[in-house]
Design an enzyme around this catalytic site. Structure first.
Site, PDB file in Angstrom:
ATOM      1  CE  LYS A 201      -0.955 -24.952  32.717  1.00  0.00           C
ATOM      2  NZ  LYS A 201      -2.221 -25.526  33.103  1.00  0.00           N
TER       3      LYS A 201
HETATM    4  C1  LIG Z   1      -2.119 -27.174  33.095  1.00  0.00           C
HETATM    5  C2  LIG Z   1      -2.703 -27.956  34.199  1.00  0.00           C
HETATM    6  C3  LIG Z   1      -2.230 -29.222  34.551  1.00  0.00           C
HETATM    7  C4  LIG Z   1      -1.236 -29.985  33.733  1.00  0.00           C
HETATM    8  O1  LIG Z   1      -0.054 -29.319  33.508  1.00  0.00           O
HETATM    9  P1  LIG Z   1       0.808 -29.685  32.173  1.00  0.00           P
HETATM   10  O2  LIG Z   1       2.060 -28.916  32.389  1.00  0.00           O
HETATM   11  O3  LIG Z   1       0.004 -29.202  31.014  1.00  0.00           O
HETATM   12  O4  LIG Z   1       1.020 -31.144  32.163  1.00  0.00           O
HETATM   13  C5  LIG Z   1      -2.779 -29.841  35.650  1.00  0.00           C
HETATM   14  N1  LIG Z   1      -3.742 -29.260  36.381  1.00  0.00           N
HETATM   15  C6  LIG Z   1      -4.249 -28.057  36.061  1.00  0.00           C
HETATM   16  C7  LIG Z   1      -5.307 -27.470  36.922  1.00  0.00           C
HETATM   17  C8  LIG Z   1      -3.759 -27.370  34.954  1.00  0.00           C
HETATM   18  O5  LIG Z   1      -4.279 -26.183  34.626  1.00  0.00           O
END
Ligand SMILES: *Cc1c(COP(=O)(O)O)cnc(C)c1O
Length: 412
Positions: A201
């Site tokens: 992210k």
């Molecule tokens: C990455 C992501 C998640 C989940 O997050 P994690 O930290 O990987 O559990 C949920 N929704 C979206 C749109 C994402 O990109």
């Protein structure tokens, strides 16, 4: 025509592009190390007794101008905490986007609610308010909007629908740190906002997440209970309702505090890089570059291109392979098909078909092909490129060269 790298030609990218997988594309350094060292030396690794999680939450709440922020162990945990928080009952329906990370759907199913999928807008690939309206039944309790790739959903019509039908709105901002809709930060428009700090992210704590809300005090306090076993942490052990343990640790928060100070710079750089790439390839035929609506502030976690597949000799899968050979990490679609087509949607709890078969619901899931036509088309037509704040101008020039080379080679 230039020989493609996949056919033995010279790779478009000189050297290697910065990647989110390691320090080449992540801004993790002395400040993170200093804060983590403080935690290790203190011997206090739990949020219960330490100051780092508290500070990370306070910093985040202040950045977003909200009253409550609760740090969690992942983005999925943040979403499950939010679904618990809004009081859904088993068998309640929650409408969400047909294109999202499975974490969004897992959060719904883990509360024994039923995910209902709305189609997406062709331009932004975010949830289509008109299809939300069509999917509402007397069992609908909430909407989880997903600000996909960093572009916000069209929130005004969504909030209007939610108000009319008295639905809670959860914003999945896992890909949308600092994203804005009409000047308001995504995550502060609905009832609850959820973020992720997973490695890929905008900023990262390895894994991690946070949930924010501006709800009143009684409600705001409940948010923490939803990530802390329903435990009010008063004199004796008490558990007010069912909730998992989703705490972030002091170690993660130490990294998070330092990462947060770098967020704005990362977003600015991502936007600048996107503008440059788009200017360099906007004349390439039969591809549609990412859009930023007039009301949007896009933070570009990814760079997604839609391909007019009729005009190419090969599928997006072959185009992605050719790009990857050029040194540009690319995939056919963010997902190969919409999220409702994954087996996980059917195989939830053993062989039980719960929660669909529960007496609280009692309908078979109907996640068949044809449910969301735009989403199905988008998954076939999208070329998904990872993106990075540490790309240099030379990197962007190389990416442009690679895209042009591959697109021209395979164009009919
Ligand atoms: C990455 C992501 C998640 C989940 O997050 P994690 O930290 O990987 O559990 C949920 N929704 C979206 C749109 C994402 O990109």
């Amino acid at each position: 025509m230039k020989r493609l790298a996949i056919n033995g030609g010279k790779q478009a990218v000189r050297g290697k592009l910065p990647s989110i997988r390691d320090k080449s594309g992540r801004e993790i350094g002395d400040e993170e190390l200093r804060l983590v060292t403080e935690v290790v030396k203190s011997g206090t690794l739990s949020f219960l007794y330490g100051e780092k999680v508290k500070k990370f939450e306070a910093d985040f709440a202040s950045l977003y101008g909200v009253k409550y922020a609760v740090a969690t162990s992942s983005g999925t945990a943040a979403l499950h905490t939010a679904v618990n928080f809004i009081n859904v009952n088993p068998g309640d329906e929650i409408i969400t986007s047909a294109i999202t990370d499975m974490g969004t759907v897992i959060a719904i199913l883990c509360q024994n609610a039923i995910p209902i999928f709305a189609d997406v807008d062709l331009d932004t690939q975010t949830i289509d308010p008109e299809d939300i309206k069509r999917k509402i039944t007397d069992r609908t309790k909430a909407i989880i909007v997903v600000h996909l790739y960093g572009h916000p959903c069209g929130m005004d019509p969504i909030m209007q629908i939610a108000k009319e039908k008295q639905l809670a709105v959860v914003e999945d901002c896992a890909q949308a740190l600092l994203t804005e809709y009409k000047g308001e930060k995504a995550g502060t428009i609905g009832n609850v906002g959820c973020f992720s700090f997973q490695q890929s992210k905008h900023i990262t704590t390895g894994d991690g997440g946070i949930v924010i809300t501006n709800n009143d005090e009684a409600f705001g306090k409940k948010l923490r209970l939803c990530a802390d076993k329903g435990w009010p942490r008063q004199l004796y052990r008490d558990h007010l309702f069912l909730a998992p343990n989703y705490h972030m640790t002091e170690l993660q928060a130490a990294v998070g505090i330092a990462q947060l100070t770098k967020l704005k710079r990362a977003v600015d750089s991502r936007r600048k890089n996107v503008a440059l790439l788009t200017s360099l390839i906007k004349d390439v035929k039969d591809i549609v570059l990412p859009v930023e609506k007039s009301w949007a502030f896009h933070t570009y976690l990814y760079y997604c291109i839609r391909v007019n597949t009729n005009e190419f000799e090969v599928t997006t899968s072959d185009l992605a392979k050719a790009l990857t050979s050029e040194g540009i990490e690319a995939y056919p679609g963010y997902l190969p098909y919409p999220i409702y087509r994954y087996d996980l949607l059917q195989k939830t709890y053993g062989t039980s078909e719960c929660p669909y078969s529960c007496s609280k619901y009692g309908k078979r899931s109907g996640y068949n092909e044809g449910l969301c036509p735009n989403a199905e088309r988008i998954c076939k037509e999208t070329l998904f490129l990872s993106w990075n704040e540490k790309y240099t101008e030379d990197n962007i020039q190389d990416i442009a060269t690679g895209i042009r080379k591959v697109a021209e080679y395979y164009h009919k």
